[in-house]
Motif scaffolding. Structure first.
Motif, PDB file in Angstrom:
ATOM      1  N   UNK A  55       0.848  -1.182   0.000  1.00 61.27           N
ATOM      2  CA  UNK A  55       0.000   0.000   0.000  1.00 61.27           C
ATOM      3  C   UNK A  55       0.888   1.238   0.000  1.00 61.27           C
ATOM      4  N   UNK A  56       0.387   2.315  -0.607  1.00 67.02           N
ATOM      5  CA  UNK A  56       1.185   3.524  -0.779  1.00 67.02           C
ATOM      6  C   UNK A  56       0.673   4.659   0.106  1.00 67.02           C
ATOM      7  N   UNK A  57       1.634   5.456   0.596  1.00 68.66           N
ATOM      8  CA  UNK A  57       1.348   6.602   1.444  1.00 68.66           C
ATOM      9  C   UNK A  57       2.254   7.754   1.034  1.00 68.66           C
ATOM     10  N   UNK A  59      -2.655  -5.062  -9.891  1.00 71.59           N
ATOM     11  CA  UNK A  59      -2.757  -3.634  -9.586  1.00 71.59           C
ATOM     12  C   UNK A  59      -4.219  -3.305  -9.281  1.00 71.59           C
ATOM     13  N   UNK A  60      -4.456  -2.656  -8.123  1.00 71.85           N
ATOM     14  CA  UNK A  60      -5.807  -2.365  -7.664  1.00 71.85           C
ATOM     15  C   UNK A  60      -5.994  -0.868  -7.432  1.00 71.85           C
ATOM     16  N   UNK A 110      -9.697  -4.528  -9.614  1.00 74.41           N
ATOM     17  CA  UNK A 110      -8.482  -4.943 -10.305  1.00 74.41           C
ATOM     18  C   UNK A 110      -8.320  -4.120 -11.573  1.00 74.41           C
ATOM     19  N   UNK A 111      -7.252  -3.328 -11.619  1.00 79.12           N
ATOM     20  CA  UNK A 111      -6.959  -2.522 -12.798  1.00 79.12           C
ATOM     21  C   UNK A 111      -6.232  -3.319 -13.870  1.00 79.12           C
ATOM     22  N   UNK A 127      -3.584   2.083  -6.057  1.00 79.88           N
ATOM     23  CA  UNK A 127      -3.594   2.228  -4.603  1.00 79.88           C
ATOM     24  C   UNK A 127      -2.860   1.089  -3.918  1.00 79.88           C
ATOM     25  N   UNK A 128      -2.933  -0.108  -4.519  1.00 78.81           N
ATOM     26  CA  UNK A 128      -2.301  -1.277  -3.933  1.00 78.81           C
ATOM     27  C   UNK A 128      -1.811  -2.202  -5.037  1.00 78.81           C
ATOM     28  N   UNK A 129      -0.669  -2.842  -4.805  1.00 72.59           N
ATOM     29  CA  UNK A 129      -0.234  -3.928  -5.679  1.00 72.59           C
ATOM     30  C   UNK A 129      -0.121  -5.204  -4.855  1.00 72.59           C
TER      31      UNK A 129
END
Length: 262
Positions: free
Chosen positions: A162-164, A194-195, A201-202, A230-232
């Protein structure tokens, strides 16, 4: 992944993030163009270098490593090599190390028992390199893209990122993410998913195996035209890293777009 599983996993990630003092804010995001795939595999770092550099140069991906906050452009990289001995094998790597200790906006989750970065050749506990502490054959099995350290989840093949905004608790998204893998032997054993912020799911893509080279290197990255990721979820191999299990995959460099605030 079925909807119920995805929702359950999202709840678990929220609970884990709360334990780190992180706040996840979900807002709708839309990817507006087909993603661009960067991939390569081979026996040596030179075999994948062009694909790695191509992703690094996607858009304006100049590096912003080691600096808190966010920038309109650029990228972050994690090569694991500056992780201190106290946070490397045989010790665990804190899941939020690359948001709190070294601010790069990445927090990791796994259904396993944690994460580990392999030891350097010279270390105070005389721990073998490239996860030789787990099995003595692994130093001969795994190779590195950027020497010396590698990264893995323990007791699971799944790593979620997750990214911040680096150094903060503010959730973020990125334009793309890529990773280097070692010892991918099968066409469908390793992949990156990739979400977006709603759990949709992108994109999903399998990592290329390294042909005819046991312990070779593979690289996969996917770039989007907007900061939609947003999340991998990384699946690294089809077996966990555990003796006497030899058909396994571990990771080297992570590269991703500058985290942008939701």
């Amino acid at each position: 992944m079925q909807t119920r599983q995805l929702v359950t996993n999202s709840i678990n990630r929220l609970a884990a993030a709360a334990a780190f003092g992180l706040t996840l804010v979900f807002q709708p995001m839309i990817a507006s163009a087909d993603p661009q795939v960067f991939e390569a595999s081979g026996a040596t770092p030179a075999d994948i270098q062009a694909a790695v550099d191509g992703f690094r140069n996607f858009g304006d991906f100049g590096t912003n490593n080691g600096v808190g906050g966010t920038f309109p452009h650029g990228r972050r990289e994690i090569n694991w090599d500056a992780v201190p001995d106290a946070r490397s094998a045989p010790n665990l790597l804190p899941a939020n190390f690359f948001n709190s200790n070294s601010p790069r906006g990445a927090v990791f989750f796994t259904p396993g028992t944690g994460f580990q970065v392999s030891a350097n050749l010279v270390n105070p506990t005389q721990t073998p390199v490239r996860f030789g502490n787990i099995n003595r054959v692994y130093p001969a099995l795994f190779s590195t893209f950027s020497p010396q350290r590698l990264f893995t989840a323990l007791d699971s093949t799944i790593t979620e990122n997750l990214f911040f905004i680096p150094g903060t608790t503010q959730a973020a998204t990125v334009k793309g993410f890529g990773a280097v893998f070692t010892d991918v032997n099968a066409d469908d054993s390793t992949k990156i998913e990739y979400f977006d912020v709603n759990g949709n799911l992108l994109f999903s893509w399998d990592v290329l195996p390294a042909p005819n080279h046991r312990g070779g290197l593979s690289f996969l990255a996917v770039a989007f035209d907007t900061a939609s990721v947003f999340m991998v979820r990384i699946t690294s191999g089809d077996r966990i890293l555990k003796a006497p299990n030899f058909d396994v995959v571990v990771m080297d460099d992570f590269i991703y777009g500058e985290p942008q605030a939701l």
